[in-house]
Design a protein around this motif. Sequence first.
Motif, PDB file in Angstrom:
ATOM      1  N   MET A 103      -9.484 -34.687  19.836  1.00  0.00           N
ATOM      2  CA  MET A 103     -10.814 -34.077  19.842  1.00  0.00           C
ATOM      3  C   MET A 103     -11.387 -33.953  21.249  1.00  0.00           C
ATOM      4  SD  MET A 103     -12.633 -35.788  16.515  1.00  0.00           S
ATOM      5  CE  MET A 103     -11.660 -36.090  15.033  1.00  0.00           C
ATOM      6  N   ALA A 104     -10.572 -34.316  22.249  1.00  0.00           N
ATOM      7  CA  ALA A 104     -11.082 -34.363  23.622  1.00  0.00           C
ATOM      8  C   ALA A 104     -11.292 -32.991  24.234  1.00  0.00           C
ATOM      9  CB  ALA A 104     -10.138 -35.181  24.494  1.00  0.00           C
ATOM     10  N   ALA A 105     -10.476 -32.010  23.834  1.00  0.00           N
ATOM     11  CA  ALA A 105     -10.497 -30.721  24.535  1.00  0.00           C
ATOM     12  C   ALA A 105     -11.604 -29.794  24.067  1.00  0.00           C
ATOM     13  CB  ALA A 105      -9.140 -30.025  24.378  1.00  0.00           C
ATOM     14  N   HIS A 106     -11.941 -29.839  22.782  1.00  0.00           N
ATOM     15  CA  HIS A 106     -12.889 -28.848  22.277  1.00  0.00           C
ATOM     16  C   HIS A 106     -13.974 -29.441  21.382  1.00  0.00           C
ATOM     17  CE1 HIS A 106     -14.291 -24.872  20.974  1.00  0.00           C
ATOM     18  NE2 HIS A 106     -14.381 -25.406  19.772  1.00  0.00           N
ATOM     19  N   THR A 107     -13.558 -30.197  20.364  1.00  0.00           N
ATOM     20  CA  THR A 107     -14.501 -30.615  19.323  1.00  0.00           C
ATOM     21  C   THR A 107     -15.691 -31.369  19.885  1.00  0.00           C
ATOM     22  OG1 THR A 107     -12.658 -30.768  17.769  1.00  0.00           O
ATOM     23  CG2 THR A 107     -14.717 -31.818  17.120  1.00  0.00           C
ATOM     24  N   LEU A 108     -15.441 -32.485  20.567  1.00  0.00           N
ATOM     25  CA  LEU A 108     -16.551 -33.296  21.066  1.00  0.00           C
ATOM     26  C   LEU A 108     -17.299 -32.632  22.222  1.00  0.00           C
ATOM     27  CD1 LEU A 108     -17.975 -35.934  20.431  1.00  0.00           C
ATOM     28  CD2 LEU A 108     -16.553 -37.047  22.149  1.00  0.00           C
ATOM     29  N   PRO A 109     -16.618 -32.060  23.222  1.00  0.00           N
ATOM     30  CA  PRO A 109     -17.359 -31.380  24.296  1.00  0.00           C
ATOM     31  C   PRO A 109     -18.294 -30.288  23.774  1.00  0.00           C
ATOM     32  CG  PRO A 109     -15.091 -31.681  24.948  1.00  0.00           C
ATOM     33  CD  PRO A 109     -15.163 -32.083  23.509  1.00  0.00           C
ATOM     34  N   SER A 110     -17.869 -29.558  22.758  1.00  0.00           N
ATOM     35  CA  SER A 110     -18.703 -28.473  22.220  1.00  0.00           C
ATOM     36  C   SER A 110     -19.982 -29.003  21.603  1.00  0.00           C
ATOM     37  CB  SER A 110     -17.911 -27.674  21.174  1.00  0.00           C
ATOM     38  OG  SER A 110     -16.791 -27.062  21.757  1.00  0.00           O
ATOM     39  N   ILE A 111     -19.871 -30.075  20.822  1.00  0.00           N
ATOM     40  CA  ILE A 111     -21.054 -30.602  20.145  1.00  0.00           C
ATOM     41  C   ILE A 111     -21.984 -31.289  21.148  1.00  0.00           C
ATOM     42  CG2 ILE A 111     -20.105 -32.854  19.501  1.00  0.00           C
ATOM     43  CD1 ILE A 111     -22.314 -30.602  17.303  1.00  0.00           C
TER      44      ILE A 111
ATOM     45  N   SER B 252       5.121 -24.536  25.213  1.00  0.00           N
ATOM     46  CA  SER B 252       5.115 -23.400  26.135  1.00  0.00           C
ATOM     47  C   SER B 252       6.422 -23.316  26.922  1.00  0.00           C
ATOM     48  CB  SER B 252       3.929 -23.519  27.098  1.00  0.00           C
ATOM     49  OG  SER B 252       3.870 -22.425  27.984  1.00  0.00           O
ATOM     50  N   ALA B 253       7.031 -24.472  27.196  1.00  0.00           N
ATOM     51  CA  ALA B 253       8.297 -24.509  27.932  1.00  0.00           C
ATOM     52  C   ALA B 253       9.490 -24.229  27.029  1.00  0.00           C
ATOM     53  CB  ALA B 253       8.457 -25.871  28.602  1.00  0.00           C
ATOM     54  N   GLY B 254       9.234 -23.991  25.746  1.00  0.00           N
ATOM     55  CA  GLY B 254      10.313 -23.668  24.818  1.00  0.00           C
ATOM     56  C   GLY B 254      11.107 -24.856  24.337  1.00  0.00           C
ATOM     57  N   LEU B 255      10.523 -26.070  24.425  1.00  0.00           N
ATOM     58  CA  LEU B 255      11.257 -27.282  24.084  1.00  0.00           C
ATOM     59  C   LEU B 255      11.115 -27.705  22.631  1.00  0.00           C
ATOM     60  CD1 LEU B 255      10.505 -29.326  27.325  1.00  0.00           C
ATOM     61  CD2 LEU B 255      12.547 -28.005  26.756  1.00  0.00           C
ATOM     62  N   GLY B 256      10.316 -26.974  21.867  1.00  0.00           N
ATOM     63  CA  GLY B 256      10.168 -27.306  20.463  1.00  0.00           C
ATOM     64  C   GLY B 256       8.939 -26.662  19.875  1.00  0.00           C
ATOM     65  N   VAL B 257       8.669 -26.995  18.618  1.00  0.00           N
ATOM     66  CA  VAL B 257       7.470 -26.513  17.933  1.00  0.00           C
ATOM     67  C   VAL B 257       6.566 -27.707  17.678  1.00  0.00           C
ATOM     68  CG1 VAL B 257       8.770 -24.640  16.833  1.00  0.00           C
ATOM     69  CG2 VAL B 257       8.441 -26.812  15.605  1.00  0.00           C
ATOM     70  N   ALA B 258       5.309 -27.438  17.379  1.00  0.00           N
ATOM     71  CA  ALA B 258       4.361 -28.522  17.127  1.00  0.00           C
ATOM     72  C   ALA B 258       3.387 -28.111  16.033  1.00  0.00           C
ATOM     73  CB  ALA B 258       3.592 -28.883  18.398  1.00  0.00           C
ATOM     74  N   LEU B 259       2.905 -29.098  15.304  1.00  0.00           N
ATOM     75  CA  LEU B 259       1.776 -28.882  14.405  1.00  0.00           C
ATOM     76  C   LEU B 259       0.529 -29.344  15.123  1.00  0.00           C
ATOM     77  CD1 LEU B 259       3.091 -29.997  10.893  1.00  0.00           C
ATOM     78  CD2 LEU B 259       3.350 -27.814  12.092  1.00  0.00           C
ATOM     79  N   MET B 260      -0.558 -28.580  14.994  1.00  0.00           N
ATOM     80  CA  MET B 260      -1.792 -28.864  15.737  1.00  0.00           C
ATOM     81  C   MET B 260      -3.012 -28.707  14.825  1.00  0.00           C
ATOM     82  SD  MET B 260      -1.330 -29.024  19.223  1.00  0.00           S
ATOM     83  CE  MET B 260      -0.008 -28.716  20.380  1.00  0.00           C
ATOM     84  N   PRO B 261      -4.035 -29.525  15.036  1.00  0.00           N
ATOM     85  CA  PRO B 261      -5.323 -29.221  14.411  1.00  0.00           C
ATOM     86  C   PRO B 261      -5.826 -27.893  14.974  1.00  0.00           C
ATOM     87  CG  PRO B 261      -5.287 -31.466  15.271  1.00  0.00           C
ATOM     88  CD  PRO B 261      -4.085 -30.769  15.819  1.00  0.00           C
ATOM     89  N   GLU B 262      -6.281 -27.015  14.104  1.00  0.00           N
ATOM     90  CA  GLU B 262      -6.662 -25.665  14.521  1.00  0.00           C
ATOM     91  C   GLU B 262      -7.708 -25.678  15.631  1.00  0.00           C
ATOM     92  OE1 GLU B 262      -7.494 -21.555  12.084  1.00  0.00           O
ATOM     93  OE2 GLU B 262      -8.469 -23.387  11.381  1.00  0.00           O
ATOM     94  N   MET B 263      -8.625 -26.641  15.576  1.00  0.00           N
ATOM     95  CA  MET B 263      -9.724 -26.684  16.537  1.00  0.00           C
ATOM     96  C   MET B 263      -9.236 -26.908  17.968  1.00  0.00           C
ATOM     97  SD  MET B 263     -13.039 -26.275  16.320  1.00  0.00           S
ATOM     98  CE  MET B 263     -13.472 -26.760  14.657  1.00  0.00           C
TER      99      MET B 263
ATOM    100  N   PHE C 184     -28.094 -34.861  14.539  1.00  0.00           N
ATOM    101  CA  PHE C 184     -27.731 -33.543  15.069  1.00  0.00           C
ATOM    102  C   PHE C 184     -26.337 -33.143  14.587  1.00  0.00           C
ATOM    103  CE2 PHE C 184     -25.858 -30.827  18.372  1.00  0.00           C
ATOM    104  CZ  PHE C 184     -26.823 -29.842  18.487  1.00  0.00           C
ATOM    105  N   LEU C 185     -25.396 -34.103  14.562  1.00  0.00           N
ATOM    106  CA  LEU C 185     -24.052 -33.832  14.052  1.00  0.00           C
ATOM    107  C   LEU C 185     -24.106 -33.333  12.613  1.00  0.00           C
ATOM    108  CD1 LEU C 185     -21.912 -36.879  15.294  1.00  0.00           C
ATOM    109  CD2 LEU C 185     -21.544 -34.497  15.890  1.00  0.00           C
ATOM    110  N   LEU C 186     -24.857 -34.052  11.780  1.00  0.00           N
ATOM    111  CA  LEU C 186     -24.944 -33.680  10.368  1.00  0.00           C
ATOM    112  C   LEU C 186     -25.574 -32.307  10.205  1.00  0.00           C
ATOM    113  CD1 LEU C 186     -24.119 -36.613  10.006  1.00  0.00           C
ATOM    114  CD2 LEU C 186     -25.900 -36.847   8.279  1.00  0.00           C
ATOM    115  N   GLU C 187     -26.650 -32.068  10.941  1.00  0.00           N
ATOM    116  CA  GLU C 187     -27.350 -30.782  10.856  1.00  0.00           C
ATOM    117  C   GLU C 187     -26.451 -29.630  11.305  1.00  0.00           C
ATOM    118  OE1 GLU C 187     -30.574 -28.518  13.658  1.00  0.00           O
ATOM    119  OE2 GLU C 187     -30.851 -30.670  13.354  1.00  0.00           O
ATOM    120  N   THR C 188     -25.756 -29.830  12.426  1.00  0.00           N
ATOM    121  CA  THR C 188     -24.924 -28.759  12.990  1.00  0.00           C
ATOM    122  C   THR C 188     -23.769 -28.394  12.073  1.00  0.00           C
ATOM    123  OG1 THR C 188     -25.478 -29.424  15.248  1.00  0.00           O
ATOM    124  CG2 THR C 188     -23.489 -28.093  14.958  1.00  0.00           C
ATOM    125  N   TYR C 189     -23.047 -29.401  11.597  1.00  0.00           N
ATOM    126  CA  TYR C 189     -21.878 -29.107  10.778  1.00  0.00           C
ATOM    127  C   TYR C 189     -22.258 -28.672   9.366  1.00  0.00           C
ATOM    128  CZ  TYR C 189     -18.731 -30.423  14.472  1.00  0.00           C
ATOM    129  OH  TYR C 189     -18.036 -30.443  15.661  1.00  0.00           O
TER     130      TYR C 189
END
Length: 303
Positions: free
Chosen positions: A101-109, A235-246, A290-295
Motif C-alpha cells: 500500500m506504500a506506492a498509491h493507496t496510503l499516499p493518495s488518502i 519488466s525485465a522479462g524474468l517472470g509474471v506476477a499477481l498484483m493488487p490492482e491499486m 475521513f477514511l470511512l467517509e471517503t471509501y
Amino acid sequence: MELRQIHYFMEVAKREHVTEAAEALHVAQSSVSRQIFNLEDELGIDLFIREGRRVKLTPIGRIFFERMKQTLNMMDEAKREVKEYLAPEKGTVRIAFPISMAAHTLPSIIFAFRLRYPEAKFQMSNALYQDLIDGVVNGDYNLAMMAPMPDKEKEKKVRGTNLFTENIVALVPIHHPLANQPNIMLQELKGDSFVVLPKGYVFRDQVVQACQRAGYSPDIAFEGKDIDALKGLVSAGLGVALMPEMTLVDNTPQSTVVIPLSDTNLTRTVGVIYPTQRKLLPTEKLFYDFLLETYERLNEFKN
C-alpha cells in the motif's frame, strides 16, 4: 522508580551497549550505569546479562522492557491527547501499512486528508502482517491499514473496518503470449515462472494459495523485496506476477501489460484496524472518520 531510570534502561536495552546508550542520551556512561544499578536494586532483579562492554536483557528484563515500552507509549499519547484536544486538525496520525500500500493507496488518502487539514502531520511505518497487528496492540501506532482483515475471534485486542475490495490482476512482460488477451484465467499461467514477495508476506501466501486453487503450485523463479521490485523483475522479462490492482494505478512499468483475471475469487479486502483497549487520539479519530467517509463515497460511486 524514576522516569529518568526508565529512559536510560530503554536506551540500553535497545542498543545492548551502555557506552552507546550514554552517547545517545548525551550523559556520562557512569551516570547510565549507576541509574541502571539503582533500578535493578529497587526491583530486586537483574535486568541485564553483562558480557564485557555489551549487555543483553534477561528473560524478566525482556518482559519489563515490553511493559515499559507500552507505558511510555501511553504517556506520550496522554501528552498528545491534551495538546490535540484544543486543535485536533494540527495533530499527528501514527499509522502503519503493508508494503503493497506504500506506492498509491496510503499516499493518495493522506494527500486528500491534508487538503482538508493542511497542518495535520503523519508518522508512518510499514511492517509485515502480524507486526501490524502487534504494533497496534502494543501502542507503537494506533491505526494500521491491512489486507486481509484479522480474524475477530483470534485477534480480540484489535477491531477493524473494511474499506474497499480490489481485484487481483496479472502483470506480464509485453511479449508474453497472453499479453494481448482482454482477460485470462489464472490457470493459464500454469507454465510460467512467477516473481513473488519474500516469505513472511501475507500477499505472497495469497498468490500461492490462489494458484493452488487453480490446480497448480506456482514455479517461483525470483523474489522481490517489495511491489516495485516485482514490477522491475516482470519488466525485465524474468517472470509474471499477481498484483493488487491499486498498486498499478498510474504506475505500470514499461515493457509490461496488466491483464484482468476472470477468476471471481481473486480479490482482497483492505481495511483499517485500531486498538480495543485505547481510544484513538483526536487527530487519529479525524483521520479514521475521513477514511470511512471517503471509501463509503468511492464504493457508492463504484456500485
